[in-house]
Write an enzyme that holds these catalytic residues in place. Structure first.
Site, PDB file in Angstrom:
ATOM      1  CE  LYS A 279      -4.080  -2.101   2.370  1.00 53.08           C
ATOM      2  NZ  LYS A 279      -4.875  -1.765   0.695  1.00 53.08           N
ATOM      3  NE  ARG A 353     -11.493 -10.138  -2.038  1.00 52.83           N
ATOM      4  CZ  ARG A 353     -11.548  -8.560  -3.266  1.00 52.83           C
ATOM      5  NH1 ARG A 353     -11.892  -8.984  -4.779  1.00 52.83           N
ATOM      6  NH2 ARG A 353     -11.461  -7.168  -2.423  1.00 52.83           N
TER       7      ARG A 353
HETATM    8  N1  BES Z   1      -7.663  -3.658   4.135  1.00 52.50           N
HETATM    9  C1  BES Z   1      -8.185  -3.133   2.650  1.00 52.50           C
HETATM   10  C2  BES Z   1      -9.508  -2.221   2.963  1.00 52.50           C
HETATM   11  C3  BES Z   1      -9.845  -1.050   3.117  1.00 52.50           C
HETATM   12  C4  BES Z   1      -9.329   0.103   2.619  1.00 52.50           C
HETATM   13  C5  BES Z   1     -10.522  -0.635   4.148  1.00 52.50           C
HETATM   14  C6  BES Z   1      -8.953   1.626   3.199  1.00 52.50           C
HETATM   15  C7  BES Z   1     -10.383   0.466   3.861  1.00 52.50           C
HETATM   16  C8  BES Z   1     -10.377   1.268   3.810  1.00 52.50           C
HETATM   17  C9  BES Z   1      -8.459  -4.698   1.718  1.00 52.50           C
HETATM   18  O1  BES Z   1      -7.417  -5.544   2.647  1.00 52.50           O
HETATM   19  C10 BES Z   1      -8.146  -4.079   0.865  1.00 52.50           C
HETATM   20  O2  BES Z   1      -6.712  -3.658   0.867  1.00 52.50           O
HETATM   21  N2  BES Z   1      -8.965  -3.924  -0.483  1.00 52.50           N
HETATM   22  C11 BES Z   1      -8.350  -3.857  -2.009  1.00 52.50           C
HETATM   23  C12 BES Z   1      -8.675  -4.875  -2.249  1.00 52.50           C
HETATM   24  C13 BES Z   1      -8.532  -4.446  -4.137  1.00 52.50           C
HETATM   25  C14 BES Z   1      -6.599  -4.499  -4.207  1.00 52.50           C
HETATM   26  C15 BES Z   1      -8.950  -4.980  -4.622  1.00 52.50           C
HETATM   27  C16 BES Z   1      -9.044  -2.153  -1.940  1.00 52.50           C
HETATM   28  O3  BES Z   1     -10.424  -1.851  -1.415  1.00 52.50           O
HETATM   29  O4  BES Z   1      -8.262  -1.360  -2.723  1.00 52.50           O
HETATM   30 MN    MN Z   2      -5.969  -5.779   1.804  1.00 51.71          MN
END
Ligand code: BES
Ligand code: MN
Ligand code: ZN
Length: 497
Positions: A279, A353
């Site tokens: 990230k 997931r």
């Molecule tokens: N934990 C995150 C989702 C999230 C993002 C929660 C921002 C709260 C605030 C999750 O694991 C994630 O990183 N999701 C990705 C999925 C994508 C790679 C398909 C996302 O939402 O960017």
């Molecule tokens: Mn994630």
């Protein structure tokens, strides 16, 4: 804080502070008018002079009163009578608790406690007032070297009148404080730093809940057992972490022994770096809240046990970290899930997931009456719904309706998004059965479609709490959602409310 119901007249009597509700357009509530009469029209004069408008959330403390035995009056704004609802009532109770936190009163009487407000029963008024006051009084200061002094307010009274009203208010207080207890636990777990709140820490919390409540039993599966069960997707997420992963199972035996349980599954990523699909650094600290689903589920179990709900509930929490490392999963890796389906991991940041799919497959062995998973799953859900409503996705209309209704009752709302064939079709891989991600569009929904491939034959719903489980900015911190929604849904299933 201690709450009590008192039957009899509403004029304050002896109290360190009478809390009076004021509508922006309609002025004093019925109980407020009674206080005003006892105070020879002082409150009406204050409103007339324009010193208190009654705007939602406004408060004014009058540190002296002409009423014998009543040391203070706190005016609380309820907003316009038109459109007044539970959420507004809760906001007023929370504002009152905050205003009194810095005052000298050791006790208070919350006068709008009966059924004088349209749409609120005696039960609901006591339930929501006590719950909202507890929520407002919550502090997280376990990491501060000097703790702020606790407020003086210790006892809150709810005066009610009419037959049976005292018992109804007491039932409201029990439910309100029971829900608030679970919500506070959820907030504390999520607020804890990721070097403290590890998978092992969550397991220890589950064990200590089981020690505290007779109805609860905790079982913790370690990585060897997780491997034995074939949870290849779950293990792929923890591969880069030095912290051992855990699969927590916490059972509440409140119903008959053969009765099918409601299963709650909570995403327990104690820190989400994104893994190799790292990230960006901005606000990455907030990914400590990525175990908000686990916190919500454990908090709900604490409430369910405290309230002694007469049904069987099983919480399943897959928990680990998502870290980059030489041993971490790579984009392109293919894993075999517990269900036997293979997944091509195209993005290691779509890890929620991957741990949930194996936990959902595991849930099948309990032959659940319903399964609800709770997860900070997608940024896309935050874009779709913002911070007010939780995303609800389900393949069972009855379960979806029950959750929507529970959210309304509990003032912890959800909004339904589809889980359908059109979106599901996008999950295509040239190399495995399907990938863990598709394009960015409809990301909350395609994540749910992914999960739905592991829930066939079960009554299942998914709550995406990415936008609702915590606040960023100056008020950064966990909200404890969706504990109220979950507990309400379970209470509704017992037939009581
Ligand atoms: N934990 C995150 C989702 C999230 C993002 C929660 C921002 C709260 C605030 C999750 O694991 C994630 O990183 N999701 C990705 C999925 C994508 C790679 C398909 C996302 O939402 O960017
Ligand atoms: Mn994630
Ligand atoms: Zn995540």
């Amino acid at each position: 804080m201690e709450y009590f119901a008192r039957s009899g007249q509403k004029t304050p009597g002896r109290t360190a502070c009478a809390v009076v509700g004021v509508f922006e357009d309609d002025g004093l509530t019925v109980s407020g008018k009674a206080v005003d009469r006892a105070a020879d029209g002082m409150l009406a004069a204050i409103l007339k002079a324009g010193d208190f408008s009654g705007k939602a959330g406004q408060t004014a403390l009058l540190p002296q009163t002409p009423i014998k035995g009543c040391s203070r009056i706190l005016l609380v704004g309820l907003g316009k009578a038109d459109g007044f609802d539970t959420a507004r009532y809760r906001a007023a109770a929370g504002a009152a608790a905050k205003a009194l936190a810095g005052a000298g009163a050791g006790d208070c009487l919350w006068l709008p406690a009966g059924d004088e407000l349209a749409g609120l029963s005696v039960y609901a008024a006591a339930r929501h007032a006590s719950e909202a006051m507890e929520e407002a009084a919550y502090r997280f200061d376990e990491q501060k070297s000097s703790k702020p002094k606790p407020g003086k307010l210790k006892r809150v009274g709810f005066p009610v009148s009419g037959r049976g009203a005292k018992a109804e208010a007491e039932r409201g207080i029990a439910d309100g404080t029971g829900i608030a207890e679970g919500q506070a636990l959820a907030r504390t777990l999520a607020n804890r730093p990721p070097n403290v709140c590890t998978p092992s820490h969550l397991a220890a919390v589950a064990r200590s809940l089981a020690k505290e409540h007779k109805s609860l039993t905790a079982t913790i599966h370690d990585e060897a057992q997780i491997r034995k069960m074939g949870m290849g997707a779950f293990l792929s997420v923890t591969a880069g972490s030095r912290q051992p992963a855990k699969l927590i199972v916490l059972k509440h035996a409140g119903g008959a022994s053969g009765e099918a349980p409601v299963v709650l599954v909570g995403k327990g990523i104690t820190f989400d770096t994104g893994g190799v699909s790292l990230k960006p650094p901005l606000a990455m600290d907030e990914m400590k809240f990525d175990m908000g689903g686990a916190a919500g589920v454990l908090g709900a179990m604490a409430s369910v046990a405290r309230l002694g709900l007469p049904l069987n509930v099983t919480a399943i929490v897959p928990t680990c970290e998502n870290m980059p490392d030489g041993n971490a999963t790579r984009p392109g890796d293919i894993v075999r899930t517990m269900s036997g389906q293979t997944v091509e991991i195209l993005n290691t940041d779509a890890e929620g997931r991957l741990i949930l799919c194996d936990a959902l497959t595991y849930a099948k062995r309990f032959k659940p009456a319903a399964v609800v998973d709770v997860a900070t799953l997608t940024g896309a859900c935050v874009i779709a719904l913002g911070h007010y409503m939780t995303g609800l996705m389900s393949t069972d209309d009855d379960l979806a309706d029950a959750l929507l209704a529970a959210g309304k009752t509990a003032a912890d709302k959800a909004w339904r998004l589809p889980v359908s064939e059109e979106y599901d079709r996008d999950l295509k891989s040239n190399f495995a059965d399907f990938p863990n991600v598709t394009g960015r569009e409809g990301g909350a929904i395609t994540a749910a479609c992914f999960l739905s491939r592991f829930t066939k034959g079960m009554s299942w719903a998914h709550l995406d709490i990415a936008g609702t489980a915590w606040r960023s900015g100056a008020q950064k911190g966990a909200t404890g959602r969706p504990v109220p929604l979950l507990v309400q849904m379970l209470m509704d299933r017992t037939g009581a409310s």
